[in-house]
Design an enzyme around this catalytic site. Sequence first.
Site, PDB file in Angstrom:
ATOM      1  N   GLU A 502     -84.735 -65.508 126.394  1.00 54.44           N
ATOM      2  CA  GLU A 502     -85.539 -64.395 126.892  1.00 54.44           C
ATOM      3  C   GLU A 502     -87.029 -64.745 126.777  1.00 54.44           C
ATOM      4  O   GLU A 502     -87.513 -65.025 125.681  1.00 54.44           O
ATOM      5  CB  GLU A 502     -85.222 -63.131 126.087  1.00 54.44           C
ATOM      6  CG  GLU A 502     -83.764 -62.693 126.210  1.00 54.44           C
ATOM      7  CD  GLU A 502     -83.345 -61.746 125.103  1.00 54.44           C
ATOM      8  OE1 GLU A 502     -84.222 -61.198 124.415  1.00 54.44           O
ATOM      9  OE2 GLU A 502     -82.122 -61.562 124.920  1.00 54.44           O
ATOM     10  N   GLU A 533     -77.795 -61.655 124.455  1.00 55.05           N
ATOM     11  CA  GLU A 533     -77.716 -62.678 123.408  1.00 55.05           C
ATOM     12  C   GLU A 533     -76.351 -63.356 123.299  1.00 55.05           C
ATOM     13  O   GLU A 533     -76.266 -64.567 123.067  1.00 55.05           O
ATOM     14  CB  GLU A 533     -78.109 -62.076 122.056  1.00 55.05           C
ATOM     15  CG  GLU A 533     -79.593 -61.853 121.878  1.00 55.05           C
ATOM     16  CD  GLU A 533     -80.115 -60.612 122.584  1.00 55.05           C
ATOM     17  OE1 GLU A 533     -81.343 -60.448 122.699  1.00 55.05           O
ATOM     18  OE2 GLU A 533     -79.272 -59.789 123.025  1.00 55.05           O
ATOM     19  N   PHE A 561     -77.614 -60.642 115.583  1.00 50.73           N
ATOM     20  CA  PHE A 561     -76.458 -59.780 115.360  1.00 50.73           C
ATOM     21  C   PHE A 561     -75.593 -59.672 116.617  1.00 50.73           C
ATOM     22  O   PHE A 561     -74.373 -59.596 116.543  1.00 50.73           O
ATOM     23  CB  PHE A 561     -76.896 -58.374 114.935  1.00 50.73           C
ATOM     24  CG  PHE A 561     -77.350 -58.270 113.509  1.00 50.73           C
ATOM     25  CD1 PHE A 561     -76.482 -58.547 112.468  1.00 50.73           C
ATOM     26  CD2 PHE A 561     -78.646 -57.900 113.205  1.00 50.73           C
ATOM     27  CE1 PHE A 561     -76.896 -58.444 111.144  1.00 50.73           C
ATOM     28  CE2 PHE A 561     -79.076 -57.790 111.886  1.00 50.73           C
ATOM     29  CZ  PHE A 561     -78.199 -58.071 110.850  1.00 50.73           C
ATOM     30  N   HIS A 600     -86.691 -56.492 113.643  1.00 59.31           N
ATOM     31  CA  HIS A 600     -87.264 -57.836 113.809  1.00 59.31           C
ATOM     32  C   HIS A 600     -87.776 -58.415 112.498  1.00 59.31           C
ATOM     33  O   HIS A 600     -88.222 -59.556 112.467  1.00 59.31           O
ATOM     34  CB  HIS A 600     -88.426 -57.872 114.815  1.00 59.31           C
ATOM     35  CG  HIS A 600     -88.115 -57.280 116.145  1.00 59.31           C
ATOM     36  ND1 HIS A 600     -86.842 -57.133 116.604  1.00 59.31           N
ATOM     37  CD2 HIS A 600     -88.917 -56.788 117.118  1.00 59.31           C
ATOM     38  CE1 HIS A 600     -86.865 -56.578 117.802  1.00 59.31           C
ATOM     39  NE2 HIS A 600     -88.120 -56.355 118.138  1.00 59.31           N
TER      40      HIS A 600
END
Length: 811
Positions: A502, A533, A561, A600
């Site tokens: 990304e 992801e 995750f 984050h």
Amino acid sequence: MSTSQETVLTEEPIKFSKQEFITEILNDYRIAFESREASLLGRREVLSGKAKFGIFGDGKEVAQVAMAKYFKDGDFRSGYYRDQTFMFATNNLTLQQWFAGLYGHTDLDAEPMTAGRQMGGHFGTQSLNRDGTWKDLTKIKNSSADISCTGSQMPRLVGLAMASKYYKQNPELQQKPFNKFSNKGTEIAFGTIGDASTSEGLFFEAINAAGVMQIPMLVSVWDDDHGISVPKKYQTTKESISEILKGFQREPGIPGYEIFKTKGWNYPHLCQTYEKAVKICREEHVPILIHVEEVNQPQGHSTSGSHERYKSKERLQWEIDFDPIKKMREWILENSIVSENEIKELEEKAKKNVIDAKNAAWMAYLTPILNERKQVADLFDELAATSENADTIALAKIELMSIKDPIRKDIYNAVKKILRLTRYENLEARPQLVEWLAGEKIADHDRYSSHLYSESAFNATKVQPLKPEYEDEPKIVDARVLLRENFDRILSKYPEVVIFGEDSGKIGGVNQGLEDLQAKYGEVRVFDTGIREATIIGQAIGLALRGLRPIAEIQYLDYLFYAIQIMSDDLASLQYRTKGGQKAPIIIRTRGHRLEGIFHSGSPMGMIINSIRGMYVCVPRNMTQASGFYNTLLAGDEPGLIIESLSSYRIKEKVPSNIGEFRVPLGVVETIREGTDVTIVTYGTCCRFALEASNMLEADGISVEVVDVQTLLPFDLDKQIVESVKKTNRLLVVDEDVPGGASAYILQKVLEEQEAYKYLDSAPKTLSAKAHRPAYTSDGDYASKPSSDDIYDAIYDIMHEADPERFPKIY
């Protein structure tokens, strides 16, 4: 360009020329029939106790032989545990090998899919020679190694298909040594999935990604109306995956999918469908969805239950009436391809083939165990001849020999029982029995525990380190620039490297570590992906399975995750579950640690390192180290995760003169400050705080040694940390993870494996983040994660306990 209406095929039977196709048709029927017989016999083997569990491909046989007709050398499959017929039809699996998988035979020659490490039904081919070098994948029909987790075959399928597009677009990779991976991108990636599993997010994410990229991916959905006991009305909107995906159908001038529908019992229509679909996919690089409806499942989901519990009488009768084997048989007879007697003769031979294969597989599995039992029985006789426990030993032998179908556990139990019994006796045969057991322990490591990491000469820990070199007056730049220069050299040096993620392309990453590299190397080498992801990682796995070296970027550490399941179940276990038969040496690039706010900013290292054993986890404190890890991993053949320190991109670093070449070793710690009173073990951003605290402590008369572990997997292979503890006799582990996270892992390694507890004069301590996510603002960060003040206080408390007069309480 086709429209959705043009993909509707005629239901009329195809008129086969008897002379031209009779052998092919009968061979297809034989394969389907043998596969069904194997499923039926396999279930009985489970119920008899010879096999542990069974999940079979009955009901999908005819569709799979049709699909296999158009699967060529160089193509790849990413499927699931009901594809046995396809594997038979592509000559990637024999009946005997299939039964060997059911029994869990650990001999890779007998069971080349997983060497008995996965339950039956998990298929794969050997992409590697035994020395870890690549085979010529263009000359074999390839299958990536299966995993059970529903839908998890889809992310890697995206990468397998993308590889064809990549090889097609890169003339540099159409020559040696890369032409063993692709024939100019003409290969298709075939995916298979059960209809209920299309409810998984992984399916939709992969379908969307392939549609965006326009890659040669052909997905077959086997639709048997249920997901175990749950019917379609609870699984899929409109009860049809092809109906709800109609919006993906390509239109003139608008790229998308070609979507086909066919029926699992209609052999001629299946052949026609796959022939047309494969032609479009291969020649036009258009993704395909084939919805195979009206598939039955004669034995239910698995040996753990019965479908009579949840299917209606009408549905059960339909499954008998429209069984694909039955319908194909009827079609053969209706078209006078052979007579009733001829087809009966074929079926009898097929039944015998299956029984013979089962017997041969069972004897091949059992014979080595019987030989081992005989060795132990002979040693028992020798022990009994001079032991005061002769009667008990003789009885143990009788009990062991009376087991009809022994497993190794039975033998080990008997051996350990007798060794415990005779531990006080000085018997001549006893050391031989101990030696036998030790030999079996070594053999069991090879059978069950080898190849978690590469055992070839390309193992990344064998890569020779090379220190950074500097000119007399080195250029000093922002750390992100150093990282970018290293990536530049990597892309120049390795034509097989591709970097994506990304925002990785046009803007060069959110922290500009790839700045201007897309402009220099093109969108084919450095490019952006959607926010997805799981399939970013899957895409990388598929590319790596086909000989490329992807660097996949996950923008922030906590976004991992979304992909940790794929990393854990697929990537990390790949070499292990194929016993070295496949590898996907990808590098996952991400960034984390100090960032303010709940998201984050976490450092879930304990979760990560305990989920992805089989990968390397690098935690560099600066971008020089990070660059060295990229260079090291690219020189090996294993997957790794590199977590760049988010707060370090603007810190100034010296640029090595050998940028792109220097290599930081894996599993080697670095002492970044010498000291004598306390050892701090830490990593990543915490190194900076540890050094700051050490300077403050030195002013107060406390000498601190700071050890940067550099990699968490592997961890301190040379056991250097214990040498520091021997000197300081005190230990503090500093970690940004939650309490008991990575710090517990580090303590286990240092105290237990390195036996550092022997040298401690004070209790070992850990300093971690709080149990909650980090709070917002700089004050929130200060209160949530270890700071230099926290480290100072923790070390001072240790020294206060040791010498309260010299170091009185401060607060």
